[in-house]
Design a protein around this motif. Structure first.
Motif, PDB file in Angstrom:
ATOM      1  N   ILE B 352       0.853  -1.185   0.000  1.00 15.91           N
ATOM      2  CA  ILE B 352       0.000   0.000   0.000  1.00 15.91           C
ATOM      3  C   ILE B 352       0.888   1.234   0.000  1.00 15.91           C
ATOM      4  N   VAL B 353       0.822   1.989  -1.082  1.00 15.44           N
ATOM      5  CA  VAL B 353       1.663   3.179  -1.192  1.00 15.44           C
ATOM      6  C   VAL B 353       0.767   4.417  -1.126  1.00 15.44           C
ATOM      7  N   PRO B 354       0.825   5.138  -0.027  1.00 21.21           N
ATOM      8  CA  PRO B 354       0.016   6.345   0.029  1.00 21.21           C
ATOM      9  C   PRO B 354       0.688   7.454  -0.774  1.00 21.21           C
ATOM     10  N   ASP B 355      -0.125   8.288  -1.408  1.00 18.85           N
ATOM     11  CA  ASP B 355       0.419   9.513  -1.961  1.00 18.85           C
ATOM     12  C   ASP B 355       1.547   9.246  -2.975  1.00 18.85           C
ATOM     13  N   LEU B 356       1.248   8.454  -4.001  1.00 14.73           N
ATOM     14  CA  LEU B 356       2.268   7.966  -4.947  1.00 14.73           C
ATOM     15  C   LEU B 356       3.191   9.065  -5.488  1.00 14.73           C
ATOM     16  N   PRO B 357       4.485   9.006  -5.173  1.00 12.68           N
ATOM     17  CA  PRO B 357       5.387  10.114  -5.538  1.00 12.68           C
ATOM     18  C   PRO B 357       6.024   9.938  -6.914  1.00 12.68           C
ATOM     19  N   LEU B 358       5.229   9.601  -7.920  1.00 11.30           N
ATOM     20  CA  LEU B 358       5.788   9.421  -9.261  1.00 11.30           C
ATOM     21  C   LEU B 358       5.089  10.345 -10.244  1.00 11.30           C
ATOM     22  N   THR B 359       5.849  10.851 -11.186  1.00 12.18           N
ATOM     23  CA  THR B 359       5.255  11.688 -12.243  1.00 12.18           C
ATOM     24  C   THR B 359       4.532  10.782 -13.236  1.00 12.18           C
ATOM     25  N   GLY B 360       3.729  11.357 -14.088  1.00 12.49           N
ATOM     26  CA  GLY B 360       3.027  10.557 -15.084  1.00 12.49           C
ATOM     27  C   GLY B 360       3.991   9.922 -16.057  1.00 12.49           C
ATOM     28  N   GLY B 361       3.631   8.725 -16.594  1.00  8.23           N
ATOM     29  CA  GLY B 361       4.500   8.077 -17.555  1.00  8.23           C
ATOM     30  C   GLY B 361       4.435   6.573 -17.430  1.00  8.23           C
ATOM     31  N   ALA B 362       5.234   5.899 -18.244  1.00  6.67           N
ATOM     32  CA  ALA B 362       5.238   4.439 -18.260  1.00  6.67           C
ATOM     33  C   ALA B 362       6.433   3.915 -17.478  1.00  6.67           C
ATOM     34  N   TYR B 363       6.146   3.207 -16.394  1.00  5.08           N
ATOM     35  CA  TYR B 363       7.197   2.601 -15.563  1.00  5.08           C
ATOM     36  C   TYR B 363       7.139   1.094 -15.749  1.00  5.08           C
ATOM     37  N   PHE B 364       8.112   0.405 -15.168  1.00  2.81           N
ATOM     38  CA  PHE B 364       8.093  -1.054 -15.177  1.00  2.81           C
ATOM     39  C   PHE B 364       8.256  -1.553 -13.754  1.00  2.81           C
TER      40      PHE B 364
END
Lengths: 285, 432
Positions: B352-364
């Protein structure tokens, strides 16, 4: 880092190498050994240095080992076993034989394992692979020289005065190196492919001492066996060492020639075999 | 006009799997021959398993060019470098090389643990093809670059692994060939030393030398190379401008990641516990296709254990990689909770990751399961992970261009000397 100048107006002639599947058996390319002579030099230096690092006696071991062996063997084979030595003091006679034998056994076991022992190197860097068995054959010459110094002490003790023949000792040392290299080429290349060699080689070296005239004189070998006995090239080297070091020592040089022929054949065959196997060393090792 | 430094034509390398592996002793060889002999009459013979590690590879590199070579594990990159550095011979094809070549397939090759740092510099340099007078001239420079001045006369067996690597790279960095071939050596050492190495590489490439680099780090490839080659199953899949080739690589990863997890052949581990599926959920545990910046997200990893067995001391983890393949962060059961984890039957683990600190885009995503310290199931690029960009700081501003799927977001504030009121504290952060 300084900048190399690839100046367009004065184009540098760059060395050109073509990499392609090897063809033919006789492309020995010995010239590349000359190009890599510094690597040979530094590998020999490494082998000599590493051998005596972190030891108390250091290079004195190169003298201690043959001297101790000589003392024990003299007690066992001369005092107890009554093995003759053609009328020369047995310790001198024995040590003159142990000198080349120590060199040959050491150089062969190091040369034979030189490729497998350097497996990471072979799969990561290019250099003519011949350098490995070659430098492993050269390095123990240093030990041979040190053991020879100890022999001078032994000669003084027994009041044996060397003659001009001692000057020819390097020739026989060179012959010993040639024999070892010839065998080392075969053994090291076969070892890459067949790890059985790791078991066979020490046994072979141990038995080699008894089929060479180290502990006993050639005169003890039955006359009818001598022709076959002389095919062992180590016989020529040991006899040569004794001839050069012990005044008055007689050698039947007709025994020496056939073994020289064998050495040359084995050496050239070894070079060709090594070169043809070399292509797959990095894949198989 | 530029001149050619390396020209490869139709380069192929064939490996027989059986010959090298199974017949390493005389007895095996003899048995194999005997078997072949007895089977000869009956007409049956096992086909020798073989494959082409490199197949029909052709390319040209001009003098002074920096070429990147990328591809998955097993794509033939290392074999290609080994052929170019003359370690192994090609089965077919030719390469023409104009200039002195130095190749660094590994740092510290030939270092001898009993020798001192000083002695190893000379030994290693000679192996890499440097002349002795050249080493003498650059000796002080090499030692200074490595930063092990105080230990230069200590046997390297007493070095820390960091010192060892630094000394090894220092020697390599001072080679002056016309052509330099480098394989992944930058993956070692601490961050500041890596930076130093990168700087050195740039310097080398700017000085007019030809450089070939193999790396998994797309950031390094993009930063240093004008052109790149993408290898796939031993063949050239793409060659050209670095950016286009790197995109092709990312596409290949994406297509691989969209495969059902159960069918993935590229997994590593004992396989007694297997990952069966990955789901993305929102905070109400509803399935979602993409996560959103700044919102809560749950990554659910379904597993299946071997029949009737119980596995103690397990660790389940998932890590997130950015678009250049760089590791961004890892979520692992053991780090946040020291209580031992036992797995049996089938089930799932939610991260469970609150407040996801990633910018928009495609991750793996990259998944890993272990028990008692043994890897059970490890899959790189196990699944794509899409993030929709949203207003993380509550200011109405999105992240600047170039940062999509590249780096993480952190909460911060700034102050200036004119106005120390803290007015710039992000709105939502202040709310909490």
């Amino acid at each position: 880092m300084s900048v190399i100048n690839i100046d367009q107006r004065h184009p540098v002639v760059l060395p050109h190498v073509r990499i392609q599947p090897a063809k033919g058996l006789l492309d020995l390319d010995l010239a590349s050994l000359w190009q890599y002579r510094e690597l040979i030099h530094i590998l020999v230096w490494r082998d000599v240095t590493v051998r005596y690092k972190q030891t108390l006696l250091g290079v004195a071991w190169a003298m201690f080992q043959p001297v101790a062996t000589m003392l024990i063997f003299t007690v066992v084979f001369s005092v107890m076993g009554k093995i003759p030595s053609d009328g020369f003091p047995y310790p001198v006679f024995l040590y003159a034989g142990l000198l080349p034998w120590f060199y040959i056994s050491q150089a062969l076991s190091r040369g034979g394992t030189s490729l497998v022992g350097e497996a990471p190197l072979i799969s990561k860097v290019y250099f003519p692979r011949l350098i490995l068995p070659l430098s492993a054959t050269i390095a123990p010459l240093v030990d041979l020289f040190l053991a020879f110094i100890a022999f001078l002490g032994l000669m003084a003790w027994f009041e044996v005065v060397p003659t001009w023949r001692i000057l020819l000792l390097p020739v026989f040392a060179g012959l010993a190196a040639m024999i070892t290299l010839a065998a080392g080429l075969w053994v090291s290349a076969l070892y890459v492919r067949y790890r059985d060699v790791g078991h066979i080689l020490p046994m072979f070296i141990q038995l080699g001492m008894f089929v060479s005239p180290i502990l006993y004189p050639v005169s003890k070998v039955p006359e009818s066996w001598r022709a076959i006995y002389a095919l062992n090239p180590v016989v020529s080297v040991v006899e040569g060492f004794r001839w050069a070091l012990i005044p008055g020592f007689q050698v039947d040089f007709s025994m020496v020639l056939p073994s020289l022929g064998i050495v040359v054949v084995v050496l050239i065959g070894g070079l060709i075999y090594f070169r043809s196997m070399e292509r797959t060393f990095a894949d198989v090792i | 006009m530029s001149t050619v430094a390396i020209r490869a034509e139709g380069l192929s390398k064939h490996y027989r799997l059986g010959a090298a592996v199974q017949h390493n002793t005389l007895r095996d060889q003899v048995m194999h021959r005997l078997k072949a002999l007895t089977q000869w009459g009956s007409g049956r013979s096992e086909p020798d398993p073989s494959f082409w590690a490199v197949k029909d590879v052709s390319f040209e590199v001009n003098q002074g060019e920096v070429l990147g070579i990328i591809g998955h594990n097993g794509a033939g990159k290392s074999t290609l470098l080994k052929i170019l550095s003359r370690i192994t011979q090609p089965t077919k094809g030719t390469v023409d090389i104009y200039g002195r070549v130095s190749s660094l397939l590994e740092v510290g090759t030939g270092f001898h643990s009993e020798l001192t740092g000083r002695e190893n510099i000379f030994l290693n340099a000679a192996m890499l093809g440097m002349r002795r007078d050249e080493v003498r001239r650059k000796f002080d420079e090499i030692v200074a670059f490595s930063g092990v001045e105080d230990f230069i006369d200590t046997p390297v067996k007493r070095y820390s692994s960091g010192m060892y690597v630094r000394l090894a790279f220092a020697v390599a960095a001072h080679l002056e060939p016309e052509i330099l071939i480098v394989d992944e050596v930058l993956a070692v050492g601490d961050a500041s030393f890596q930076q130093k190495c990168l700087g050195k590489m740039e310097e080398v490439s700017r000085s007019g030398r030809t450089v070939l680099i193999v790396s998994h780090n797309m950031g390094i490839i993009e930063g240093l190379c004008e052109r790149a080659i993408l290898l796939e199953k031993g063949r050239v899949a793409k060659i050209g401008k670095t950016q286009t080739v790197v995109e092709g690589y990312a596409d290949a990863i994406r297509s691989q990641a969209s495969m059902p997890i159960g069918a993935r052949p590229d997994r590593v581990g004992l396989g007694e516990i297997l990952l069966t599926e990955i789901d993305l959920l929102d905070k109400d545990r509803h399935s979602i296709a993409a996560a959103m910046t700044g919102r809560d997200v749950i990554i659910r990893m379904h597993y299946r254990c071997a029949d009737g067995r119980e596995f103690r001391n397990c660790r389940v983890s998932i890590s997130v990689n950015g678009r250049k393949g760089q590791d961004l962060f890892v979520l692992s059961t053991d780090i946040v909770d020291p209580a031992p984890l036992t797995l049996r039957g089938t089930g799932y683990v939610d991260f469970i990751v609150p407040d996801l600190p990633l910018t928009g885009g495609a991750y793996f995503l990259q998944s890993y399961i272990e028990s008692n310290g043994h890897a059970q199931d490890w899959i790189k690029n196990v699944a794509p992970f899409s993030v929709l960009d949203a207003d993380y700081y509550g200011t109405g501003n999105l992240c600047p261009p170039g940062w999509e799927a590249n780096g993480v977001l952190v909460r911060y504030r700034w102050e200036s000397s004119d106005n120390l009121q803290g007015r710039t504290l992000p709105f939502r952060a202040r709310e909490k």
